[in-house]
Design a protein around this motif. Structure first.
Motif, mmCIF file in Angstrom:
data_model
loop_
_atom_site.group_PDB
_atom_site.id
_atom_site.type_symbol
_atom_site.label_atom_id
_atom_site.label_comp_id
_atom_site.label_asym_id
_atom_site.label_seq_id
_atom_site.Cartn_x
_atom_site.Cartn_y
_atom_site.Cartn_z
ATOM 1 N N UNK A 1 0.792 -0.825 0.359
ATOM 2 C CA UNK A 1 0.139 -0.257 -0.053
ATOM 3 C C UNK A 1 1.141 0.993 -0.151
ATOM 4 N N UNK A 2 0.051 1.855 -0.411
ATOM 5 C CA UNK A 2 1.279 3.218 -1.316
ATOM 6 C C UNK A 2 0.546 4.531 -0.658
ATOM 7 N N UNK A 3 1.159 5.949 -0.374
ATOM 8 C CA UNK A 3 -0.106 6.734 0.393
ATOM 9 C C UNK A 3 -0.550 7.779 -1.027
ATOM 10 N N UNK A 4 -0.321 7.241 -1.890
ATOM 11 C CA UNK A 4 -1.059 7.492 -3.055
ATOM 12 C C UNK A 4 -0.931 6.780 -4.161
ATOM 13 N N UNK A 5 -2.587 6.396 -4.474
ATOM 14 C CA UNK A 5 -2.844 5.146 -5.381
ATOM 15 C C UNK A 5 -2.586 5.554 -6.737
ATOM 16 N N UNK A 6 -2.169 6.735 -7.125
ATOM 17 C CA UNK A 6 -1.622 6.167 -8.682
ATOM 18 C C UNK A 6 -0.255 5.424 -8.883
ATOM 19 N N UNK A 7 0.401 5.634 -7.519
ATOM 20 C CA UNK A 7 1.854 4.981 -7.317
ATOM 21 C C UNK A 7 1.297 3.067 -7.610
ATOM 22 N N UNK A 8 0.502 3.013 -6.697
ATOM 23 C CA UNK A 8 0.278 1.593 -5.952
ATOM 24 C C UNK A 8 -0.143 1.691 -8.333
ATOM 25 N N UNK A 9 -1.135 1.784 -8.576
ATOM 26 C CA UNK A 9 -0.992 1.509 -9.910
ATOM 27 C C UNK A 9 0.324 1.052 -10.856
ATOM 28 N N UNK A 10 1.008 2.210 -10.592
ATOM 29 C CA UNK A 10 1.728 1.914 -11.422
ATOM 30 C C UNK A 10 3.007 0.890 -10.840
ATOM 31 N N UNK A 11 3.170 0.788 -9.893
ATOM 32 C CA UNK A 11 3.777 0.310 -9.488
ATOM 33 C C UNK A 11 3.192 -1.799 -10.153
ATOM 34 N N UNK A 12 2.422 -2.041 -9.333
ATOM 35 C CA UNK A 12 1.806 -3.464 -9.430
ATOM 36 C C UNK A 12 1.666 -3.373 -11.579
ATOM 37 N N UNK A 13 1.804 -2.800 -12.430
ATOM 38 C CA UNK A 13 1.082 -2.923 -13.765
ATOM 39 C C UNK A 13 2.540 -2.576 -14.146
ATOM 40 N N UNK A 14 3.158 -1.385 -14.307
ATOM 41 C CA UNK A 14 4.490 -1.021 -14.941
ATOM 42 C C UNK A 14 5.960 -1.365 -14.345
ATOM 43 N N UNK A 15 6.430 -1.685 -13.327
ATOM 44 C CA UNK A 15 6.646 -2.084 -12.438
ATOM 45 C C UNK A 15 7.166 -3.414 -12.310
ATOM 46 N N UNK A 16 6.745 -3.635 -11.381
ATOM 47 C CA UNK A 16 7.090 -5.078 -11.006
ATOM 48 C C UNK A 16 6.011 -5.949 -11.421
ATOM 49 N N UNK A 17 4.849 -5.548 -12.426
ATOM 50 C CA UNK A 17 4.463 -6.305 -13.427
ATOM 51 C C UNK A 17 2.902 -7.820 -12.351
ATOM 52 N N UNK A 18 2.513 -7.282 -11.610
ATOM 53 C CA UNK A 18 2.095 -8.324 -10.418
ATOM 54 C C UNK A 18 1.452 -9.383 -11.330
#
Length: 181
Positions: free
Chosen positions: A69-86
């Motif tokens: 969980x991130x403080x900023x929801x958009x960061x959470x989306x980018x983290x899951x979709x673009x970086x770690x590809x959850x």
């Protein structure tokens, strides 16, 4: 002969019972990749699972990437979709051993230990060694520590557009309150 066999099974049974397993499903795992003067890049997962074999010192940790969980929801989306590809790599795990582990020597005073093993993230495996603090109070073993990793070691690409806003080294900390199973 029968007495020896009975004694052997009794000894094995006693030894097996004394080697307890400790586990948690509520371990805390945090990471931070913030760079000074930019927005905080940090997240926390409060549902990390871990298991410790008190007889061998073997330890395994598993966390779901979508649990951060991130403080900023958009960061959470980018983290899951673009970086770690959850969706493609849903879990991160660690499988290792606490060196020179002896549960009988643990107390309420935290003791420094070395944990070595394999960290699996984003489909890549990397050997890591971590210094941690371990204590035992009220039949609960707590393992606390931190270490650093590089995103590039796990083939996680940081786009050039934001590369100056994300640290090269990611600081990871963990707190694992393990209870008897």
């Amino acid at each position: 002969m029968k007495k020896r066999i009975v004694l052997l099974f009794l000894f094995i049974g006693i030894f097996h019972v004394s080697a307890q397993k400790y586990a948690t499903k509520t371990g805390n795992l945090k990471f931070e990749a913030s760079v000074e003067s930019f927005e905080e890049v940090a997240a926390e997962n409060k549902n990390t699972s871990a298991i410790l074999d008190s007889g061998t010192g073997d330890i395994a940790v598993l966390t779901l990437m979508k649990g951060f969980r991130f403080k900023v929801t958009l960061m959470e989306e980018h983290f899951n979709e673009n970086y770690v590809e959850s969706d493609k790599f849903p879990k991160a795990s660690f499988k290792g051993k606490i060196e020179d582990f002896d549960v009988s020597k643990l107390s309420t005073a935290a003791k420094t230990v070395k944990i070595s093993g394999d960290l699996t993230l984003h489909g890549r495996i990397k050997k890591v060694t971590v210094n941690a603090k371990i204590s035992n109070a009220d039949d609960k073993i707590t393992v606390i520590g931190n270490f650093e990793v590089k995103a590039e070691d796990f083939n996680i690409e940081i786009p050039k557009l934001v590369s100056k806003k994300v640290a090269d080294k990611v600081k990871v900390s963990f707190n694992l309150p393990l209870t008897k199973m």
